[in-house]
Design a protein around this motif. Structure first.
Motif, PDB file in Angstrom:
ATOM      1  N   TYR A  48       0.835  -1.205   0.000  1.00  0.00           N
ATOM      2  CA  TYR A  48       0.000   0.000   0.000  1.00  0.00           C
ATOM      3  C   TYR A  48       0.869   1.254   0.000  1.00  0.00           C
ATOM      4  CZ  TYR A  48      -4.402  -2.463   0.518  1.00  0.00           C
ATOM      5  OH  TYR A  48      -5.492  -3.258   0.286  1.00  0.00           O
ATOM      6  N   HIS A  49       1.930   1.240   0.789  1.00  0.00           N
ATOM      7  CA  HIS A  49       2.856   2.377   0.814  1.00  0.00           C
ATOM      8  C   HIS A  49       3.409   2.632  -0.587  1.00  0.00           C
ATOM      9  CE1 HIS A  49       6.026   5.073   2.138  1.00  0.00           C
ATOM     10  NE2 HIS A  49       6.906   4.305   1.522  1.00  0.00           N
ATOM     11  N   TYR A  55       0.727   4.147  -2.881  1.00  0.00           N
ATOM     12  CA  TYR A  55       0.534   5.568  -2.593  1.00  0.00           C
ATOM     13  C   TYR A  55       1.682   6.388  -3.149  1.00  0.00           C
ATOM     14  CZ  TYR A  55      -3.356   4.470   0.588  1.00  0.00           C
ATOM     15  OH  TYR A  55      -4.545   4.051   1.128  1.00  0.00           O
ATOM     16  N   SER A  88       1.469   6.882  -6.712  1.00  0.00           N
ATOM     17  CA  SER A  88       0.375   7.816  -7.009  1.00  0.00           C
ATOM     18  C   SER A  88       0.726   9.247  -6.624  1.00  0.00           C
ATOM     19  CB  SER A  88      -0.896   7.389  -6.261  1.00  0.00           C
ATOM     20  OG  SER A  88      -1.327   6.124  -6.683  1.00  0.00           O
ATOM     21  N   LEU A 130       1.282  10.277  -3.500  1.00  0.00           N
ATOM     22  CA  LEU A 130       0.600  10.610  -2.250  1.00  0.00           C
ATOM     23  C   LEU A 130       1.378  10.104  -1.041  1.00  0.00           C
ATOM     24  CD1 LEU A 130      -2.981   9.410  -3.284  1.00  0.00           C
ATOM     25  CD2 LEU A 130      -2.200  11.787  -3.158  1.00  0.00           C
ATOM     26  N   ASP A 186       1.258   8.423   2.653  1.00  0.00           N
ATOM     27  CA  ASP A 186       0.367   7.375   3.151  1.00  0.00           C
ATOM     28  C   ASP A 186      -0.890   7.937   3.811  1.00  0.00           C
ATOM     29  OD1 ASP A 186       2.361   5.683   2.304  1.00  0.00           O
ATOM     30  OD2 ASP A 186       2.771   4.816   4.261  1.00  0.00           O
ATOM     31  N   GLY A 192      -3.150   9.490   1.188  1.00  0.00           N
ATOM     32  CA  GLY A 192      -3.749   8.417   0.388  1.00  0.00           C
ATOM     33  C   GLY A 192      -4.856   7.707   1.131  1.00  0.00           C
ATOM     34  N   SER A 193      -4.638   7.433   2.414  1.00  0.00           N
ATOM     35  CA  SER A 193      -5.665   6.722   3.171  1.00  0.00           C
ATOM     36  C   SER A 193      -6.905   7.593   3.393  1.00  0.00           C
ATOM     37  CB  SER A 193      -5.109   6.205   4.499  1.00  0.00           C
ATOM     38  OG  SER A 193      -4.684   7.242   5.328  1.00  0.00           O
ATOM     39  N   TYR A 234      -8.733   7.584   0.060  1.00  0.00           N
ATOM     40  CA  TYR A 234      -9.311   6.243  -0.069  1.00  0.00           C
ATOM     41  C   TYR A 234     -10.623   6.170   0.717  1.00  0.00           C
ATOM     42  CZ  TYR A 234      -9.367   1.076   0.062  1.00  0.00           C
ATOM     43  OH  TYR A 234      -9.706  -0.259  -0.069  1.00  0.00           O
ATOM     44  N   THR A 274      -5.977   7.998  -8.596  1.00  0.00           N
ATOM     45  CA  THR A 274      -4.981   7.458  -7.667  1.00  0.00           C
ATOM     46  C   THR A 274      -5.588   6.322  -6.844  1.00  0.00           C
ATOM     47  OG1 THR A 274      -5.477   9.195  -6.037  1.00  0.00           O
ATOM     48  CG2 THR A 274      -3.647   9.599  -7.561  1.00  0.00           C
ATOM     49  N   VAL A 275      -6.266   6.660  -5.771  1.00  0.00           N
ATOM     50  CA  VAL A 275      -6.819   5.622  -4.902  1.00  0.00           C
ATOM     51  C   VAL A 275      -7.960   4.859  -5.564  1.00  0.00           C
ATOM     52  CG1 VAL A 275      -6.046   6.728  -2.778  1.00  0.00           C
ATOM     53  CG2 VAL A 275      -8.320   7.235  -3.646  1.00  0.00           C
TER      54      VAL A 275
END
Length: 145
Positions: free
Chosen positions: A23-24, A27, A30, A32, A34, A37-38, A41, A104-105
């Protein structure tokens, strides 16, 4: 002092860490951080707006971390806050934020859905049941500490 750790726990921790690293990396690719991004999301997953307190809950990040990232996203004209019922604040995408989130997300959400689509319904349900069972038991253990 040496702690004896089961091979299952070692494997679980390895998989958890590797998943977090993936996930890191997504992101980062993308563009972003973390925490940003979260947040995007959580908002996208909830249809373009989300209560601030729910973002903290969904992301598992501290209120301070979320507030700091939200201020940065606001300054970048990605999101805006609006008062909801009571003292609750609702976080919404700006038009630019909606576009950014989708490219992104949105791609991450799509990839996750594609993975689950390749699993049998029974496997998905079993995975979710076991994950929830583990999380509930871990919360109980945390209360005991």
């Amino acid at each position: 002092m040496k702690n004896k750790v089961s091979k299952e726990l070692k494997r679980f921790n390895y998989l958890f860490g590797e998943t977090d690293a993936v996930y890191h990396e997504m992101y980062l690719k993308s563009g972003l951080a973390d925490s940003a991004g979260s947040i995007l999301y959580a908002i996208l997953e909830n249809g373009g707006s989300c209560l601030l307190k729910s973002i903290c809950h969904y992301t598992g990040r501290s209120k301070q971390t979320i507030n700091s990232a939200i201020r940065k996203l606001e300054a970048e004209n990605i999101i805006y806050l609006k008062m909801a019922k009571g003292k609750n604040k609702m976080v919404h995408f700006t038009e630019a934020g909606q576009i950014l989130a989708k490219k992104t997300v949105g791609r991450i959400l799509k990839a996750e859905d594609e993975i689950f689509a390749t699993w049998s319904r029974e496997d998905v349900e079993k995975y979710l049941q076991l994950t929830e069972r583990y999380m509930i038991a871990l919360k109980e253990k945390a209360k005991e500490m």
